[in-house]
Design a protein around this motif. Structure first.
Motif, PDB file in Angstrom:
ATOM      1  N   ARG A  52       0.723  -1.219   0.047  1.00  0.00           N
ATOM      2  CA  ARG A  52       0.003  -0.037  -0.063  1.00  0.00           C
ATOM      3  C   ARG A  52       0.957   1.229   0.123  1.00  0.00           C
ATOM      4  N   THR A  78      -7.695   2.939   0.339  1.00  0.00           N
ATOM      5  CA  THR A  78      -8.059   1.390   0.152  1.00  0.00           C
ATOM      6  C   THR A  78      -9.216   1.191   0.772  1.00  0.00           C
ATOM      7  N   LEU A 114      -7.348  -6.529  -3.330  1.00  0.00           N
ATOM      8  CA  LEU A 114      -6.002  -5.802  -2.992  1.00  0.00           C
ATOM      9  C   LEU A 114      -4.871  -5.921  -3.877  1.00  0.00           C
ATOM     10  N   TYR A 173      -3.175  -2.854  -5.728  1.00  0.00           N
ATOM     11  CA  TYR A 173      -1.724  -2.683  -5.588  1.00  0.00           C
ATOM     12  C   TYR A 173      -0.838  -3.100  -6.925  1.00  0.00           C
TER      13      TYR A 173
END
Length: 85
Positions: free
Chosen positions: A11, A21, A50, A54
């Motif tokens: 992150r 996020t 995620l 990312y």
């Protein structure tokens, strides 16, 4: 390195906040914090989201930023143990 550390580092490298996020995943900021501190784990669907957010594969996210020296040390230790037998 733990999954939580991997999530935190990914992150930070991407330059997004916990709030951002959380908003993109439809969860709370506290949930992101709990994932990053290994208090809880994301389910597989959230983990995939995620990894997409990312820009990493799921494998990369799980093993993200693994230290090459740490791997070498493990290999040497294993080889030493095998050669002693």
């Amino acid at each position: 390195m733990s999954l939580g550390n991997n999530l935190f580092n990914a992150r930070k490298k991407k330059g997004v906040s916990q709030e951002n996020t959380a908003e993109k995943l439809g969860v709370s900021r506290q949930t992101i914090s709990k994932w990053e501190t290994d208090e809880t784990l994301p389910d597989i669907c959230q983990a995939k989201k995620l990894s997409t957010l990312y820009g990493l594969s799921l494998d990369e996210l799980i093993e993200y930023n693994i230290d090459e020296k740490e791997i070498q040390d493990m290999i040497y230790k294993t080889n030493d143990e095998v050669s002693k037998k």
